[in-house]
Design a protein around this motif. Structure first.
Motif, PDB file in Angstrom:
ATOM      1  N   MET A   1      39.365 -51.523  83.409  1.00 57.50           N
ATOM      2  CA  MET A   1      38.472 -52.647  83.278  1.00 57.50           C
ATOM      3  C   MET A   1      37.614 -52.449  82.037  1.00 57.50           C
ATOM      4  O   MET A   1      37.111 -51.367  81.788  1.00 57.50           O
ATOM      5  N   SER A   2      37.424 -53.498  81.314  1.00 56.70           N
ATOM      6  CA  SER A   2      36.676 -53.378  80.069  1.00 56.70           C
ATOM      7  C   SER A   2      35.180 -53.614  80.249  1.00 56.70           C
ATOM      8  O   SER A   2      34.376 -53.073  79.520  1.00 56.70           O
ATOM      9  N   GLU A   3      34.795 -54.425  81.227  1.00 53.19           N
ATOM     10  CA  GLU A   3      33.390 -54.713  81.450  1.00 53.19           C
ATOM     11  C   GLU A   3      33.031 -54.512  82.907  1.00 53.19           C
ATOM     12  O   GLU A   3      33.890 -54.533  83.774  1.00 53.19           O
ATOM     13  N   ARG A   4      31.753 -54.352  83.161  1.00 53.26           N
ATOM     14  CA  ARG A   4      31.270 -54.201  84.528  1.00 53.26           C
ATOM     15  C   ARG A   4      31.325 -55.552  85.240  1.00 53.26           C
ATOM     16  O   ARG A   4      30.901 -56.563  84.712  1.00 53.26           O
ATOM     17  N   ALA A   5      31.861 -55.554  86.440  1.00 50.87           N
ATOM     18  CA  ALA A   5      31.897 -56.784  87.229  1.00 50.87           C
ATOM     19  C   ALA A   5      30.500 -57.040  87.783  1.00 50.87           C
ATOM     20  O   ALA A   5      29.843 -56.135  88.276  1.00 50.87           O
ATOM     21  N   ALA A   6      30.040 -58.254  87.677  1.00 53.71           N
ATOM     22  CA  ALA A   6      28.695 -58.604  88.123  1.00 53.71           C
ATOM     23  C   ALA A   6      28.744 -59.518  89.333  1.00 53.71           C
ATOM     24  O   ALA A   6      29.535 -60.452  89.374  1.00 53.71           O
ATOM     25  N   PRO A   7      27.915 -59.251  90.346  1.00 49.78           N
ATOM     26  CA  PRO A   7      27.850 -60.167  91.482  1.00 49.78           C
ATOM     27  C   PRO A   7      27.173 -61.467  91.071  1.00 49.78           C
ATOM     28  O   PRO A   7      26.346 -61.493  90.153  1.00 49.78           O
ATOM     29  N   PHE A   8      27.507 -62.551  91.737  1.00 47.55           N
ATOM     30  CA  PHE A   8      26.937 -63.851  91.410  1.00 47.55           C
ATOM     31  C   PHE A   8      25.651 -64.134  92.177  1.00 47.55           C
ATOM     32  O   PHE A   8      24.847 -64.944  91.769  1.00 47.55           O
ATOM     33  N   HIS A   9      25.485 -63.482  93.332  1.00 43.56           N
ATOM     34  CA  HIS A   9      24.283 -63.716  94.131  1.00 43.56           C
ATOM     35  C   HIS A   9      23.993 -62.491  94.990  1.00 43.56           C
ATOM     36  O   HIS A   9      24.858 -61.647  95.225  1.00 43.56           O
ATOM     37  N   CYS A  10      22.777 -62.405  95.475  1.00 46.09           N
ATOM     38  CA  CYS A  10      22.339 -61.304  96.335  1.00 46.09           C
ATOM     39  C   CYS A  10      23.002 -61.455  97.706  1.00 46.09           C
ATOM     40  O   CYS A  10      22.975 -62.543  98.292  1.00 46.09           O
ATOM     41  N   PRO A  11      23.566 -60.379  98.273  1.00 42.75           N
ATOM     42  CA  PRO A  11      24.185 -60.481  99.598  1.00 42.75           C
ATOM     43  C   PRO A  11      23.163 -60.631 100.725  1.00 42.75           C
ATOM     44  O   PRO A  11      23.520 -60.961 101.843  1.00 42.75           O
ATOM     45  N   TYR A  12      21.897 -60.414 100.441  1.00 42.15           N
ATOM     46  CA  TYR A  12      20.855 -60.506 101.468  1.00 42.15           C
ATOM     47  C   TYR A  12      20.171 -61.867 101.497  1.00 42.15           C
ATOM     48  O   TYR A  12      20.012 -62.469 102.542  1.00 42.15           O
ATOM     49  N   CYS A  13      19.733 -62.354 100.318  1.00 42.30           N
ATOM     50  CA  CYS A  13      18.972 -63.606 100.304  1.00 42.30           C
ATOM     51  C   CYS A  13      19.709 -64.748  99.607  1.00 42.30           C
ATOM     52  O   CYS A  13      19.304 -65.893  99.711  1.00 42.30           O
ATOM     53  N   GLY A  14      20.771 -64.451  98.864  1.00 42.21           N
ATOM     54  CA  GLY A  14      21.544 -65.483  98.197  1.00 42.21           C
ATOM     55  C   GLY A  14      21.017 -65.897  96.828  1.00 42.21           C
ATOM     56  O   GLY A  14      21.613 -66.731  96.166  1.00 42.21           O
ATOM     57  N   ASP A  15      19.915 -65.310  96.387  1.00 44.48           N
ATOM     58  CA  ASP A  15      19.344 -65.666  95.098  1.00 44.48           C
ATOM     59  C   ASP A  15      20.211 -65.119  93.960  1.00 44.48           C
ATOM     60  O   ASP A  15      20.967 -64.162  94.135  1.00 44.48           O
ATOM     61  N   GLU A  16      20.092 -65.718  92.790  1.00 44.45           N
ATOM     62  CA  GLU A  16      20.921 -65.334  91.650  1.00 44.45           C
ATOM     63  C   GLU A  16      20.168 -64.510  90.604  1.00 44.45           C
ATOM     64  O   GLU A  16      20.726 -64.201  89.559  1.00 44.45           O
ATOM     65  N   ASP A  17      18.936 -64.127  90.876  1.00 40.07           N
ATOM     66  CA  ASP A  17      18.138 -63.355  89.917  1.00 40.07           C
ATOM     67  C   ASP A  17      18.398 -61.863  90.103  1.00 40.07           C
ATOM     68  O   ASP A  17      17.608 -61.130  90.699  1.00 40.07           O
ATOM     69  N   LEU A  18      19.537 -61.389  89.614  1.00 40.49           N
ATOM     70  CA  LEU A  18      19.952 -60.002  89.761  1.00 40.49           C
ATOM     71  C   LEU A  18      19.882 -59.270  88.435  1.00 40.49           C
ATOM     72  O   LEU A  18      20.130 -59.838  87.377  1.00 40.49           O
ATOM     73  N   ARG A  19      19.566 -57.985  88.505  1.00 38.03           N
ATOM     74  CA  ARG A  19      19.523 -57.117  87.315  1.00 38.03           C
ATOM     75  C   ARG A  19      20.276 -55.830  87.654  1.00 38.03           C
ATOM     76  O   ARG A  19      20.243 -55.383  88.798  1.00 38.03           O
ATOM     77  N   PRO A  20      20.915 -55.215  86.662  1.00 36.78           N
ATOM     78  CA  PRO A  20      21.541 -53.908  86.911  1.00 36.78           C
ATOM     79  C   PRO A  20      20.480 -52.894  87.347  1.00 36.78           C
ATOM     80  O   PRO A  20      19.378 -52.871  86.817  1.00 36.78           O
ATOM     81  N   GLY A  21      20.811 -52.073  88.341  1.00 44.72           N
ATOM     82  CA  GLY A  21      19.878 -51.080  88.850  1.00 44.72           C
ATOM     83  C   GLY A  21      19.841 -49.840  87.986  1.00 44.72           C
ATOM     84  O   GLY A  21      20.741 -49.580  87.185  1.00 44.72           O
ATOM     85  N   GLU A  22      18.809 -49.047  88.186  1.00 43.05           N
ATOM     86  CA  GLU A  22      18.631 -47.810  87.422  1.00 43.05           C
ATOM     87  C   GLU A  22      19.248 -46.607  88.116  1.00 43.05           C
ATOM     88  O   GLU A  22      19.283 -45.525  87.550  1.00 43.05           O
ATOM     89  N   GLN A  23      19.747 -46.765  89.347  1.00 39.72           N
ATOM     90  CA  GLN A  23      20.261 -45.645  90.118  1.00 39.72           C
ATOM     91  C   GLN A  23      21.673 -45.223  89.728  1.00 39.72           C
ATOM     92  O   GLN A  23      22.164 -44.233  90.218  1.00 39.72           O
TER      93      GLN A  23
END
Length: 59
Positions: free
Chosen positions: A1-23
């Protein structure tokens, strides 16, 4: 895979304001509900192992 796959929404609340985590790889943070979650690819299923295959028991 050339790029990181990104989720489209939060699995908990459904919002789309997601950022890559630091962990680490595959972690995401939801700014709306302040939850962090991790996604990872486990592999491909073998043919015929899906639970929605035709010919299963009817309820």
């Amino acid at each position: 895979m050339s790029e990181r796959a990104a989720p489209f929404h939060c699995p908990y609340c459904g919002d789309e304001d997601l950022r890559p985590g630091e962990q680490g790889h595959g972690t995401w943070e939801c700014r709306a509900c302040s939850r962090a979650f991790q996604l990872r690819f486990l592999g491909l299923l073998a043919p015929g192992t899906s639970s929605n295959s035709v010919g299963g028991e009817e309820i």
